[in-house]
Design a protein around this motif. Structure first.
Motif, PDB file in Angstrom:
ATOM      1  N   GLY A 124       0.811  -1.216   0.000  1.00 28.25           N
ATOM      2  CA  GLY A 124       0.000   0.000   0.000  1.00 28.25           C
ATOM      3  C   GLY A 124       0.840   1.260   0.000  1.00 28.25           C
ATOM      4  O   GLY A 124       0.331   2.359   0.241  1.00 28.25           O
ATOM      5  N   ASP A 125       2.130   1.109  -0.311  1.00 27.50           N
ATOM      6  CA  ASP A 125       3.086   2.223  -0.293  1.00 27.50           C
ATOM      7  C   ASP A 125       3.422   2.601  -1.726  1.00 27.50           C
ATOM      8  O   ASP A 125       3.749   1.743  -2.553  1.00 27.50           O
ATOM      9  N   PHE A 126       3.362   3.910  -2.044  1.00 27.32           N
ATOM     10  CA  PHE A 126       3.580   4.377  -3.418  1.00 27.32           C
ATOM     11  C   PHE A 126       4.984   4.931  -3.645  1.00 27.32           C
ATOM     12  O   PHE A 126       5.209   5.653  -4.617  1.00 27.32           O
ATOM     13  N   ARG A 127       5.938   4.600  -2.783  1.00 26.96           N
ATOM     14  CA  ARG A 127       7.258   5.223  -2.867  1.00 26.96           C
ATOM     15  C   ARG A 127       7.995   4.920  -4.167  1.00 26.96           C
ATOM     16  O   ARG A 127       8.850   5.698  -4.592  1.00 26.96           O
ATOM     17  N   LEU A 128       7.692   3.797  -4.813  1.00 24.41           N
ATOM     18  CA  LEU A 128       8.394   3.445  -6.045  1.00 24.41           C
ATOM     19  C   LEU A 128       7.832   4.147  -7.272  1.00 24.41           C
ATOM     20  O   LEU A 128       8.476   4.181  -8.315  1.00 24.41           O
ATOM     21  N   GLN A 129       6.630   4.690  -7.167  1.00 27.65           N
ATOM     22  CA  GLN A 129       5.985   5.302  -8.330  1.00 27.65           C
ATOM     23  C   GLN A 129       6.767   6.484  -8.905  1.00 27.65           C
ATOM     24  O   GLN A 129       6.970   6.554 -10.120  1.00 27.65           O
ATOM     25  N   PRO A 130       7.220   7.445  -8.092  1.00 30.33           N
ATOM     26  CA  PRO A 130       7.993   8.552  -8.678  1.00 30.33           C
ATOM     27  C   PRO A 130       9.317   8.094  -9.295  1.00 30.33           C
ATOM     28  O   PRO A 130       9.788   8.698 -10.260  1.00 30.33           O
ATOM     29  N   VAL A 131       9.912   7.028  -8.757  1.00 28.10           N
ATOM     30  CA  VAL A 131      11.151   6.491  -9.330  1.00 28.10           C
ATOM     31  C   VAL A 131      10.858   5.844 -10.680  1.00 28.10           C
ATOM     32  O   VAL A 131      11.612   5.985 -11.641  1.00 28.10           O
ATOM     33  N   HIS A 132       9.730   5.151 -10.723  1.00 31.20           N
ATOM     34  CA  HIS A 132       9.311   4.461 -11.956  1.00 31.20           C
ATOM     35  C   HIS A 132       8.756   5.432 -12.994  1.00 31.20           C
ATOM     36  O   HIS A 132       8.736   5.131 -14.196  1.00 31.20           O
ATOM     37  N   ILE A 133       8.320   6.588 -12.549  1.00 26.14           N
ATOM     38  CA  ILE A 133       7.696   7.637 -13.377  1.00 26.14           C
ATOM     39  C   ILE A 133       6.466   7.106 -14.100  1.00 26.14           C
ATOM     40  O   ILE A 133       6.240   7.367 -15.284  1.00 26.14           O
ATOM     41  N   HIS A 134       5.675   6.328 -13.395  1.00 36.08           N
ATOM     42  CA  HIS A 134       4.404   5.825 -13.921  1.00 36.08           C
ATOM     43  C   HIS A 134       3.381   5.805 -12.796  1.00 36.08           C
ATOM     44  O   HIS A 134       3.702   5.362 -11.688  1.00 36.08           O
ATOM     45  N   PRO A 135       2.152   6.250 -13.047  1.00 33.09           N
ATOM     46  CA  PRO A 135       1.076   6.056 -12.075  1.00 33.09           C
ATOM     47  C   PRO A 135       0.797   4.562 -11.887  1.00 33.09           C
ATOM     48  O   PRO A 135       1.202   3.738 -12.713  1.00 33.09           O
ATOM     49  N   PRO A 136       0.069   4.183 -10.840  1.00 30.82           N
ATOM     50  CA  PRO A 136       0.042   2.766 -10.451  1.00 30.82           C
ATOM     51  C   PRO A 136      -1.032   1.873 -11.050  1.00 30.82           C
ATOM     52  O   PRO A 136      -0.912   0.643 -10.972  1.00 30.82           O
ATOM     53  N   LEU A 137      -2.096   2.415 -11.644  1.00 32.85           N
ATOM     54  CA  LEU A 137      -3.299   1.616 -11.873  1.00 32.85           C
ATOM     55  C   LEU A 137      -3.057   0.333 -12.659  1.00 32.85           C
ATOM     56  O   LEU A 137      -3.357  -0.771 -12.183  1.00 32.85           O
ATOM     57  N   VAL A 138      -2.515   0.430 -13.869  1.00 36.15           N
ATOM     58  CA  VAL A 138      -2.355  -0.766 -14.695  1.00 36.15           C
ATOM     59  C   VAL A 138      -1.269  -1.684 -14.149  1.00 36.15           C
ATOM     60  O   VAL A 138      -1.383  -2.915 -14.230  1.00 36.15           O
ATOM     61  N   ASN A 139      -0.221  -1.112 -13.559  1.00 33.28           N
ATOM     62  CA  ASN A 139       0.795  -1.955 -12.927  1.00 33.28           C
ATOM     63  C   ASN A 139       0.176  -2.808 -11.823  1.00 33.28           C
ATOM     64  O   ASN A 139       0.497  -3.989 -11.668  1.00 33.28           O
ATOM     65  N   VAL A 140      -0.713  -2.212 -11.048  1.00 29.96           N
ATOM     66  CA  VAL A 140      -1.381  -2.943  -9.977  1.00 29.96           C
ATOM     67  C   VAL A 140      -2.295  -4.027 -10.553  1.00 29.96           C
ATOM     68  O   VAL A 140      -2.344  -5.156 -10.049  1.00 29.96           O
ATOM     69  N   LEU A 141      -3.033  -3.693 -11.609  1.00 32.24           N
ATOM     70  CA  LEU A 141      -3.894  -4.691 -12.242  1.00 32.24           C
ATOM     71  C   LEU A 141      -3.077  -5.874 -12.757  1.00 32.24           C
ATOM     72  O   LEU A 141      -3.474  -7.035 -12.587  1.00 32.24           O
ATOM     73  N   ALA A 142      -1.933  -5.589 -13.376  1.00 30.53           N
ATOM     74  CA  ALA A 142      -1.090  -6.660 -13.909  1.00 30.53           C
ATOM     75  C   ALA A 142      -0.535  -7.541 -12.799  1.00 30.53           C
ATOM     76  O   ALA A 142      -0.362  -8.753 -12.976  1.00 30.53           O
ATOM     77  N   ALA A 143      -0.239  -6.944 -11.660  1.00 36.26           N
ATOM     78  CA  ALA A 143       0.410  -7.683 -10.569  1.00 36.26           C
ATOM     79  C   ALA A 143      -0.576  -8.450  -9.694  1.00 36.26           C
ATOM     80  O   ALA A 143      -0.139  -9.255  -8.863  1.00 36.26           O
ATOM     81  N   MET A 144      -1.863  -8.251  -9.856  1.00 32.50           N
ATOM     82  CA  MET A 144      -2.834  -8.920  -8.978  1.00 32.50           C
ATOM     83  C   MET A 144      -2.680 -10.439  -8.952  1.00 32.50           C
ATOM     84  O   MET A 144      -2.723 -11.054  -7.870  1.00 32.50           O
ATOM     85  N   PRO A 145      -2.483 -11.118 -10.093  1.00 31.39           N
ATOM     86  CA  PRO A 145      -2.311 -12.581 -10.023  1.00 31.39           C
ATOM     87  C   PRO A 145      -1.092 -13.014  -9.220  1.00 31.39           C
ATOM     88  O   PRO A 145      -1.056 -14.146  -8.717  1.00 31.39           O
ATOM     89  N   LEU A 146      -0.100 -12.143  -9.061  1.00 32.91           N
ATOM     90  CA  LEU A 146       1.110 -12.506  -8.322  1.00 32.91           C
ATOM     91  C   LEU A 146       0.840 -12.681  -6.835  1.00 32.91           C
ATOM     92  O   LEU A 146       1.638 -13.311  -6.122  1.00 32.91           O
ATOM     93  N   LEU A 147      -0.260 -12.136  -6.353  1.00 27.53           N
ATOM     94  CA  LEU A 147      -0.597 -12.315  -4.947  1.00 27.53           C
ATOM     95  C   LEU A 147      -0.884 -13.772  -4.611  1.00 27.53           C
ATOM     96  O   LEU A 147      -0.865 -14.173  -3.438  1.00 27.53           O
ATOM     97  N   LEU A 148      -1.130 -14.585  -5.643  1.00 23.26           N
ATOM     98  CA  LEU A 148      -1.391 -16.011  -5.439  1.00 23.26           C
ATOM     99  C   LEU A 148      -0.106 -16.815  -5.304  1.00 23.26           C
ATOM    100  O   LEU A 148      -0.156 -18.017  -5.017  1.00 23.26           O
TER     101      LEU A 148
END
Length: 289
Positions: A48-72
């Motif tokens: 729930g921490d957004f500290r990597l977003q400014p380093v990545h220079i991308h907002p989080p929405l689609v990255n989070v959607l892509a990573a959801m299956p990894l929680l399994l």
């Protein structure tokens, strides 16, 4: 019956796109850019921490959607336990979560599936918009060209923000189209849909900011309502858009460098600041060493 056949043909074309994208995703190794996108999305979901977003220079929405299956996958570490988390080291987090995963391609398909589904969703809107304009034959032709477009098939099977911003931007414009042709009863819903889709686009990629003035111009320069009413509708879209972006960041309020006060979506502000710094410093390149 004939109408159902049209829909069946559209569904088959969407399945064709899905099959092509999955076929490519299964046999293709992770590209270099996919690693950070996947790692940042997973880290954001787990912490729930957004500290990597400014380093990545991308907002989080689609990255989070892509990573959801990894929680399994229980073998993936907690990002907060990785050396480099405290200093927001994107390379350290990506190395540990993605490249050191055995095999790295084992998590590739899982992260690519949400992007493929976004491409399928865009195909459905392509069919719908073309059919609204010129009938079901035009809808099927547009979807046929879309489903067999090599550029679409290629981007559908990689974990980047490009497909996401394309989908949400397209949906925002389609909602404005429906807003213009619908009766008054449904106009407010299409107007709200445009705001939601624009907010999702802005929460996906920084270049989506170009869509905001475009949508504003469309609303201001079309229709027969009083200009004051059109201005008010632009304000409504803007408020909905802001609400969506703020919700993606968990209604965050924080400080951003250079600002003397706390602001909502502070991380989004930091992302734009990081992008400007990147432009000022330039991008390292090389040729023949």
């Amino acid at each position: 019956m004939k109408k159902n056949i049209h829909y069946l043909a559209a569904i088959l074309l969407l399945w064709l796109l899905f099959a092509q994208a999955v076929g490519g995703a299964v046999i293709s190794s992770l590209t270099f850019d996919e690693g950070p996108h996947l790692a940042v999305g997973y880290a954001t979901l787990r912490t729930g921490d957004f500290r990597l977003q400014p380093v990545h220079i991308h907002p989080p929405l689609v990255n989070v959607l892509a990573a959801m299956p990894l929680l399994l996958d229980p073998s993936l570490p907690d990002p907060r336990s990785i050396p480099g988390w405290d200093i927001a080291s994107l390379s350290a987090i990506t190395d540990t979560i993605v490249w050191q995963h055995r095999p790295p391609d084992g998590i590739a398909l899982a992260g690519r599936l949400p992007i493929i589904l976004l491409a399928v969703l865009l195909g459905a809107f392509v069919y719908r918009w073309a059919a609204d304009l010129a009938g079901w034959k035009a809808g099927l032709l547009a979807l046929f060209l879309y489903a067999l477009d090599p550029n679409i098939v290629a981007h559908a099977q990689v974990i980047t923000t490009d497909m996401g911003v394309t989908v949400f931007g397209f949906v925002a414009l389609y909602c404005l189209f429906k807003y213009r042709i619908s009766n008054i009863k449904f106009q407010r819903w299409w107007l709200g849909g445009a705001g939601v889709a624009l907010g999702a686009a802005l929460a996906t990629k920084v270049t989506a900011g170009l869509l905001a003035p475009l949508l504003a111009v469309v609303v201001l320069l079309t229709g027969r309502e009083a200009f004051r009413l059109r201005v008010w509708r632009v304000v409504v879209i803007g408020l909905i858009t802001f609400g969506v972006v703020w919700a993606v960041y968990g209604f965050e309020v924080g400080r951003a460098p250079g600002l003397p006060f706390s602001v909502p979506t502070a991380t989004q502000v930091k992302i734009y600041q990081s992008l400007q710094q990147h432009y000022d410093e330039g991008h390292p390149t090389f040729l023949m060493g």
